[in-house]
Scaffold this active site. Structure first.
Site, PDB file in Angstrom:
ATOM      1  N   CYS A  24       0.738  -1.180  -0.048  1.00  0.00           N
ATOM      2  CA  CYS A  24      -0.041   0.044   0.021  1.00  0.00           C
ATOM      3  C   CYS A  24       0.915   1.255   0.014  1.00  0.00           C
ATOM      4  CB  CYS A  24      -0.846   0.031   1.359  1.00  0.00           C
ATOM      5  SG  CYS A  24      -1.731   1.499   1.450  1.00  0.00           S
TER       6      CYS A  24
ATOM      7  N   SER B 282      -1.412   1.726   4.726  1.00  0.00           N
ATOM      8  CA  SER B 282      -0.994   0.517   5.221  1.00  0.00           C
ATOM      9  C   SER B 282      -2.520  -0.577   4.930  1.00  0.00           C
ATOM     10  CB  SER B 282      -0.572   0.377   6.655  1.00  0.00           C
ATOM     11  OG  SER B 282      -1.884   0.961   7.426  1.00  0.00           O
TER      12      SER B 282
HETATM   13 FE    FE Z   1      -3.418   2.465   2.323  1.00  0.00          FE
END
Ligand code: FE
Length: 211
Positions: A112, A116
């Site tokens: 990502c 995250s």
């Molecule tokens: Fe994200």
């Protein structure tokens, strides 16, 4: 946050950050608990659920099923959300799943880049390195170099494809079934499926290899 950022979700994963964020998180938790906004016991249950009980074991069972059931594999590649839901693995951060399958020709790796985003129902909480700025920045520019740091060296003929997770789509890598595993049933196969192999920074373990 802008509200237009695809990673901008209200139940953001970053509250699970460990390491240098740990102190801040604990301080915040203490204040919230003192004010009566959160119940520390409930938080502990939530964290334990994702870290150990759910953990990456659900994803391992999904992969093992795909290895042993061609119809399920086809379904997983066609509609991962439905196929994974059919095994009972549902929950937040897993509403829109896409499964990507490793082959000799292509290795998939998930990141990502903005924050995250991570498929909680199948993999549990993201590891600290997944949320680190160096991983997020470098895996796009130099996936082969990042894989080498994970001890993974793929043939030059294997294409590496990087998938950027968002709040809308979470990816699950289906690692290649390891050699020597033909005789194993789904349960034993699931033991070979590591968390990292489902992110793409590792391979499934060979039978008998150290855990
Ligand atoms: Fe994200």
């Amino acid at each position: 946050m802008s509200g237009h950022d695809p990673h901008d979700h209200d139940d953001h994963d970053d509250h699970s950050e460990l390491g240098d964020m740990d102190v801040r998180v604990r301080a915040l938790e203490s204040i919230l608990a003192a004010k009566g906004y959160v119940d520390p016991a409930a938080l502990d249950v939530l964290i334990d659920t994702y870290q150990t009980r759910v953990g990456p074991r659900n994803g391992a069972r999904v992969v093992a099923r795909a290895w042993t059931d061609p119809d399920f594999r086809a379904w997983l590649l066609e509609d991962a959300t439905a196929a994974i839901t059919s095994l009972g693995f549902v929950g937040r951060q897993g509403e829109h799943m896409v499964a990507v399958e490793n082959t000799a020709a292509r290795h998939n790796i998930v990141v990502c880049t903005l924050c995250s985003c991570y498929p909680w129902p199948v993999l549990g909480l993201p590891p600290v390195w997944y949320k680190s700025a160096p991983y997020r920045a470098r895996v796009v520019r130099d996936p082969r170099g990042v894989l080498a740091e994970f001890g993974l060296s793929l043939p030059a003929t294997t294409e590496i494809r990087v998938w950027d997770s968002t709040a809308e789509v979470r990816y699950l890598v289906i690692p290649r079934r390891p050699p020597g595993s033909a005789a194993l049933g789904a349960e034993a196969l699931a033991e070979l499926v590591t968390r990292d192999s489902m992110i793409g920074t590792g391979l499934a373990r060979a039978p008998g290899a150290p855990t």
